[in-house]
Motif scaffolding. Structure first.
Motif, short mmCIF file in Angstrom:
data_model
loop_
_atom_site.label_atom_id
_atom_site.label_comp_id
_atom_site.label_asym_id
_atom_site.label_seq_id
_atom_site.Cartn_x
_atom_site.Cartn_y
_atom_site.Cartn_z
N LYS A 30 -3.47 16.83 52.33
CA LYS A 30 -4.01 16.60 53.46
C LYS A 30 -3.77 15.12 53.98
O LYS A 30 -3.77 14.25 53.07
CB LYS A 30 -5.56 16.80 53.38
CG LYS A 30 -6.01 18.14 53.34
CD LYS A 30 -7.41 18.40 53.04
CE LYS A 30 -7.78 19.71 52.59
NZ LYS A 30 -9.29 19.71 52.23
N ARG A 31 -3.17 14.89 55.07
CA ARG A 31 -3.10 13.75 55.52
C ARG A 31 -3.13 13.68 57.17
O ARG A 31 -3.28 14.35 57.64
CB ARG A 31 -1.57 13.20 55.24
CG ARG A 31 -0.57 14.03 55.51
CD ARG A 31 0.89 13.51 55.25
NE ARG A 31 1.65 14.26 56.16
CZ ARG A 31 2.58 13.62 56.79
NH1 ARG A 31 2.63 12.09 56.96
NH2 ARG A 31 3.67 14.24 57.58
N VAL A 59 0.56 18.85 54.62
CA VAL A 59 2.06 19.22 54.18
C VAL A 59 1.91 20.09 53.04
O VAL A 59 0.65 20.02 52.12
CB VAL A 59 2.49 17.94 53.64
CG1 VAL A 59 3.94 18.10 53.04
CG2 VAL A 59 2.67 16.80 54.72
N THR A 60 2.76 21.16 52.81
CA THR A 60 2.61 22.15 51.55
C THR A 60 3.85 21.65 50.51
O THR A 60 4.78 21.55 51.00
CB THR A 60 3.04 23.44 52.21
OG1 THR A 60 2.11 23.84 53.03
CG2 THR A 60 3.02 24.28 51.02
N LEU A 61 3.36 21.66 49.39
CA LEU A 61 4.30 21.02 48.38
C LEU A 61 4.46 22.10 47.59
O LEU A 61 3.43 22.71 46.83
CB LEU A 61 3.70 19.80 47.55
CG LEU A 61 4.40 19.55 46.12
CD1 LEU A 61 5.78 18.83 46.57
CD2 LEU A 61 3.64 18.32 45.54
N LEU A 99 8.84 20.19 50.13
CA LEU A 99 7.82 19.50 51.19
C LEU A 99 8.08 20.08 52.40
O LEU A 99 9.15 19.89 53.10
CB LEU A 99 7.89 18.08 51.06
CG LEU A 99 7.35 17.19 50.11
CD1 LEU A 99 7.64 15.92 49.84
CD2 LEU A 99 5.70 17.52 49.84
N LYS A 100 6.95 20.76 52.86
CA LYS A 100 7.02 21.22 54.49
C LYS A 100 5.97 20.61 55.19
O LYS A 100 4.56 20.93 54.84
CB LYS A 100 6.99 22.75 54.54
CG LYS A 100 8.19 23.43 54.16
CD LYS A 100 8.10 24.86 54.06
CE LYS A 100 9.31 25.61 53.72
NZ LYS A 100 9.25 27.05 53.91
N GLY A 101 6.30 19.88 56.14
CA GLY A 101 5.23 19.26 57.17
C GLY A 101 5.75 18.27 57.97
O GLY A 101 7.02 18.14 57.81
N THR A 157 11.38 17.89 53.22
CA THR A 157 12.46 17.61 51.95
C THR A 157 12.63 18.74 50.94
O THR A 157 11.56 19.34 50.58
CB THR A 157 11.62 16.34 51.06
OG1 THR A 157 11.32 15.41 52.02
CG2 THR A 157 12.49 16.00 50.01
N VAL A 158 13.83 19.08 50.55
CA VAL A 158 14.13 20.13 49.58
C VAL A 158 14.99 19.58 48.43
O VAL A 158 16.06 19.03 48.93
CB VAL A 158 14.68 21.50 50.44
CG1 VAL A 158 14.96 22.31 49.04
CG2 VAL A 158 13.80 21.85 51.25
N VAL A 159 14.72 19.53 47.30
CA VAL A 159 15.37 19.26 46.17
C VAL A 159 15.30 20.35 45.37
O VAL A 159 14.39 20.88 44.91
CB VAL A 159 14.92 17.97 45.41
CG1 VAL A 159 15.88 17.67 44.22
CG2 VAL A 159 14.66 16.64 46.32
N THR A 160 16.77 21.13 45.07
CA THR A 160 16.63 22.12 44.21
C THR A 160 18.07 22.21 43.22
O THR A 160 19.15 21.37 43.54
CB THR A 160 17.12 23.44 45.10
OG1 THR A 160 17.08 24.45 44.51
CG2 THR A 160 18.24 23.55 45.89
#
Length: 153
Positions: free
Chosen positions: A24-25, A34-36, A50-52, A57-60
């Motif tokens: 929550k921000r 944001v969903t982590l 991270l979606k928001g 950001t996506v690291v895979t």
């Protein structure tokens, strides 16, 4: 230091990890949740998403390739994946705007003690236990500055 030792010990033996959290921000007057999603499978599979608003950001790592994408900053990188999770540095050089993702990733990699973030946590003020839903939790208070976000560089 005792809390950091217990955290490190708990994460060291984990073979798989999966969690989805909502952060929550607020951006000005607007709520900007944001969903982590954070997942790991030893020896070398990893996902941090991270979606928001302004935090995509996506690291895979699929075991062969390590890819990082920051569409909001028009940043993309692709390199050979580490052979194992331990000491891997999956977030090395990537500006990740989530302290939780950085802390948990460092714990999963067993390298949090080697970072400025680990030093900050080791010197944290610990209070509690406090009620956390139906359970009890300790609260760690430590400064988290912009410099600590780059602990893996």
């Amino acid at each position: 230091m005792s809390v950091l030792n217990k955290m490190t010990g708990a994460y060291r033996s984990i073979e798989t990890y999966y969690d989805v959290a909502t952060i929550k921000r607020r951006l000005g007057e607007k709520d900007a949740p944001v969903t982590l999603t954070l997942a790991m499978l030893k020896p070398n599979r990893y996902l941090m998403e991270l979606k928001g608003d302004f935090m995509n950001t996506v690291v895979t790592s699929d075991g062969t390739t390590l890819t990082a994408i920051r569409p909001d900053k028009k940043a993309y990188s692709k390199t050979k994946a580490p052979l194992q999770v331990l000491k891997a540095g999956f977030l090395s050089g990537i500006d990740v705007p989530s302290p939780g993702a950085r802390i948990i990733t460092a714990l999963l990699e067993s390298n949090i003690r080697d970072t400025e973030l680990g030093a900050a946590i080791a010197n944290a003020k610990v209070t509690g236990p406090h009620a956390f839903g139906t359970k009890q939790a300790y609260v760690l208070n430590f400064p988290y500055t912009r410099d600590l976000k780059r602990v893996f560089t």
